[in-house]
Design an enzyme around this catalytic site. Structure first.
Site, short mmCIF file in Angstrom:
data_model
loop_
_atom_site.label_atom_id
_atom_site.label_comp_id
_atom_site.label_asym_id
_atom_site.label_seq_id
_atom_site.Cartn_x
_atom_site.Cartn_y
_atom_site.Cartn_z
N HIS A 8 -9.78 -1.81 -2.60
CA HIS A 8 -9.96 -3.27 -2.70
C HIS A 8 -10.62 -3.87 -1.46
O HIS A 8 -11.11 -4.99 -1.51
CB HIS A 8 -8.63 -3.98 -3.03
CG HIS A 8 -7.68 -4.14 -1.89
ND1 HIS A 8 -6.63 -3.26 -1.67
CD2 HIS A 8 -7.59 -5.07 -0.92
CE1 HIS A 8 -5.95 -3.66 -0.61
NE2 HIS A 8 -6.52 -4.76 -0.13
N ASP A 41 -5.95 3.00 -5.08
CA ASP A 41 -6.52 1.97 -4.22
C ASP A 41 -7.04 2.59 -2.92
O ASP A 41 -6.79 2.09 -1.83
CB ASP A 41 -5.53 0.85 -3.93
CG ASP A 41 -6.20 -0.39 -3.35
OD1 ASP A 41 -7.44 -0.49 -3.44
OD2 ASP A 41 -5.50 -1.24 -2.78
N SER A 119 -5.01 -4.51 5.22
CA SER A 119 -5.37 -3.55 4.18
C SER A 119 -6.36 -2.53 4.71
O SER A 119 -7.32 -2.87 5.40
CB SER A 119 -5.98 -4.27 2.98
OG SER A 119 -5.02 -5.02 2.31
#
Length: 178
Positions: A8, A41, A119
């Site tokens: 992402h 992910d 992230s």
């Protein structure tokens, strides 16, 4: 020059740039996406524009050996505050995390502060080995920040996917039974 991050983080990107610890804040190195896997992910990128000096290689730990109460360190860039380090413990193992159809990757839950911008950063054990990739936070409707519940994708399944990520495509068998 290979870097593991979250899918992402790079999904839909037209340009990927990486800043490295120890360099000036305005120095960026161009990178390209090599392979992605939305189900875990995870993404593998490679530096195109390499720095002059040697890059430090991090070691993989064994995420299956982590237990609640084990100390961890999360590294990331929360709210654009580059190279931030936070500490905490593994709060729980095997937490489900949705958001992507078909994703059933059990996550490591931690109370190490993970915020927007963390992230793709590493979650390290006390030996400095990568045991996860910081992926998501649980938050409430009033805030979009850490309230003590963060999630990291365990490194073991991602490490198993590395050969496929390097080839640019992850394939899985599907049996089609419900």
């Amino acid at each position: 020059g290979f870097i593991l991050t979250n899918n992402h983080v790079v999904e839909g990107a037209t340009k990927v740039e990486v800043s490295l610890y120890g360099e000036d804040s305005d120095v960026y190195h161009e990178a390209k996406v090599i392979g992605t896997d939305p189900l875990t992910d995870s993404a593998l990128i490679q530096l195109v524009d390499k720095p002059r000096g040697e890059l430090t290689e991090v070691k993989f730990g064994d995420s299956a050996q982590m237990q609640p109460g084990d100390w961890v360190v999360a590294i990331g860039n929360p709210f654009s505050l580059s190279h931030t380090v936070t500490v905490g413990v593994i709060s729980a193992l095997g937490r489900p995390l949705g958001g992507v159809p078909g994703r059933e990757q059990p996550m490591l839950q931690t109370d190490a502060a993970i915020n927007p911008g963390n992230s793709g950063g590493p979650l390290l054990n006390v030996r400095g080995e990568v045991v996860g990739i910081n992926t998501a936070i649980y938050t409430d409707s009033q805030r979009a920040a850490n309230i003590g519940i963060g999630f990291a994708t365990p490194i073991n399944p991602i490490r198993d996917l590395l050969p496929q990520l390097r080839n640019g495509k992850v394939t899985r068998g599907v049996i089609g039974i419900r």
